[in-house]
Design a protein around this motif. Structure first.
Motif, short mmCIF file in Angstrom:
data_model
loop_
_atom_site.label_atom_id
_atom_site.label_comp_id
_atom_site.label_asym_id
_atom_site.label_seq_id
_atom_site.Cartn_x
_atom_site.Cartn_y
_atom_site.Cartn_z
N CYS A 126 -12.65 16.94 11.65
CA CYS A 126 -11.45 16.93 12.49
C CYS A 126 -11.45 15.68 13.37
N HIS A 186 -10.27 15.39 16.23
CA HIS A 186 -10.31 15.71 17.65
C HIS A 186 -11.73 15.54 18.19
N VAL A 187 -12.64 16.48 17.85
CA VAL A 187 -14.03 16.37 18.29
C VAL A 187 -15.02 16.52 17.15
N CYS A 245 -15.15 18.84 14.50
CA CYS A 245 -15.45 20.13 13.89
C CYS A 245 -15.01 20.13 12.42
N CYS A 258 -8.14 23.56 12.05
CA CYS A 258 -9.48 23.40 12.62
C CYS A 258 -9.75 24.60 13.52
N CYS A 299 -11.95 25.17 15.79
CA CYS A 299 -12.50 24.94 17.14
C CYS A 299 -11.41 24.93 18.21
N HIS A 300 -10.38 24.12 18.00
CA HIS A 300 -9.34 23.97 19.02
C HIS A 300 -7.93 24.05 18.44
N GLN A 301 -7.84 24.63 17.24
CA GLN A 301 -6.56 24.95 16.59
C GLN A 301 -5.70 23.73 16.25
N SER A 302 -6.31 22.58 16.06
CA SER A 302 -5.54 21.46 15.54
C SER A 302 -5.09 21.80 14.12
N THR A 303 -3.83 21.52 13.82
CA THR A 303 -3.24 21.89 12.53
C THR A 303 -2.69 20.64 11.85
N GLY A 338 -1.74 20.99 18.08
CA GLY A 338 -3.10 20.93 18.60
C GLY A 338 -3.45 19.58 19.20
N PRO A 339 -4.68 19.45 19.70
CA PRO A 339 -5.10 18.26 20.45
C PRO A 339 -5.48 17.05 19.60
#
Length: 374
Positions: free
Chosen positions: A287, A289-290, A292, A306, A308-312, A324-325
């Protein structure tokens, strides 16, 4: 020489040298000098206060000292284990985790047991009734609190029992060093700083195998090469790694893929069709983002999630971010097939995979300027 100077010399001769772990003479924080020991004749008459039996207290003192010594030895063993048990494979990582976890647990457990035994079997027991009163305290109350603190320090035996004091300090010393040892994990690559950016920007997908041919895509876990003709069910998804690097954790941290099969009409303009084969698309599993693993796939909407933080990400449209982030799409890997029909990588990603880092810059703009898809 005056009489005062002669008296000072005699006082200096009577004062012993200070030993490590022993409070300085005249200290008021933990005792009153000569009156540091609790005056049991006076305090034993206080209602609600029960002093421990001195014989049992001395036995407990030895137990506490043993616990603190175990903490010291376990903390040293933690540092030694960190140096001796290196990672690099699943078995080595498991051994390292077991050694580090075991020694740290033993160190903290010994410290905790020592403190509990100290409090319960050495310090006096109180039966107190707390009365409600206004929050503001007058000067007399503050003086009482200060006296109580000093009295409690005396009763704890911290001043009276040097064995407890010294072994506790011995146990605490290496525990303070453990975070410094763990800071080594911020960089265990042993490479010059000038090569960091180059290492982060590229993966092993750009390399060749021993025969000088492009790397094949193999199923994660089994190492089975993937024939394009066999991966023919629309909506199918596989977790994929490069052949020859199935157990290289450093390589897999950047090179793991998700492979998705689409119907030709489902692929949108955001996906580089020249990097696909018969509706098969390969995206980085890391991902943006971070870092994952983004591996949850919804077949009807073609969304990659994802956990972890729901990035789609929209897998049908170049894995663009739709929620998501995450700030960037999942990079697409150019793939094709070899003369035996197995899926292979045409080359490396055109942009770095995973989260942002300072030296990354606007890699997507650089790729577009060079004719890439990003």
């Amino acid at each position: 020489m005056t009489d005062n100077e002669h008296e000072n010399e005699q006082v200096d001769e009577r004062v012993p040298k200070r030993v490590i772990g022993t409070p300085a003479a005249g200290t008021s924080l933990l005792g009153h000098g000569e009156s540091a020991e609790p005056r049991e004749a006076e305090t034993s008459e206080i209602s609600g206060v029960t002093f421990q039996d001195e014989q049992k207290a001395r036995k407990a003192e030895r137990i506490v000292a043993l616990c603190f010594t175990v903490t010291f030895l376990a903390a040293i063993a933690f540092i030694i284990s960190y140096v001796v048990f290196q990672v690099g494979s699943l078995d080595a990582t498991g051994t390292s985790n077991f050694a580090l976890g075991g020694t740290l647990t033993l160190a903290l457990l010994g410290l905790a047991i020592g403190i509990v035994v100290w409090v319960r079997q050495i310090m006096p027991k109180y039966s107190l009734i707390q009365e409600r009163h206004t929050m503001a305290s007058d000067d007399d109350t503050r003086e009482v609190v200060a006296d109580t603190f000093v009295e409690g320090a005396n009763e704890s035996g911290f001043v009276k029992r040097p064995l407890l004091r010294r072994t506790m300090l011995l146990a605490a010393a290496p525990l303070g060093l453990l975070p410094l040892v763990l800071l080594r994990d911020l960089d265990n690559s042993k490479m010059p700083a000038s090569k960091f950016n180059e290492t982060l920007r590229h993966t092993v997908w750009g390399e060749k195998n021993k025969e000088g041919k492009p790397l094949r895509l193999v199923v994660e876990g089994t190492g089975q090469p993937i024939r394009a003709a066999d991966f023919n069910s629309p909506g199918g998804i596989l977790s994929v790694v490069p052949e020859g690097y199935e157990h290289d954790l450093n390589a897999l941290a950047k090179a793991t893929l998700i492979l998705i099969k689409f119907r030709p009409e489902e692929i949108k303009s955001g996906t580089n069709k020249n990097w696909t084969h018969d509706g098969i698309v390969a995206y980085s599993k890391i991902c943006t983002h971070v870092g994952c693993p983004a591996a949850l796939y919804e077949q009807t909407t073609h969304h990659i999630l994802c956990p972890c933080h729901q990035s789609t990400f929209d897998a049908a449209d170049g894995a663009k971010v739709i929620f998501g982030p995450a700030a960037r799409p999942l990079p697409q890997l150019p793939i094709t097939v070899d003369d035996q029909g197995y899926l292979i990588a045409q080359g490396d990603f055109d942009v770095p995979v995973g989260p942002s880092y300072w030296e990354r810059g606007d890699a997507e703009a650089e790729a577009r300027s060079k004719g890439g898809q990003a």
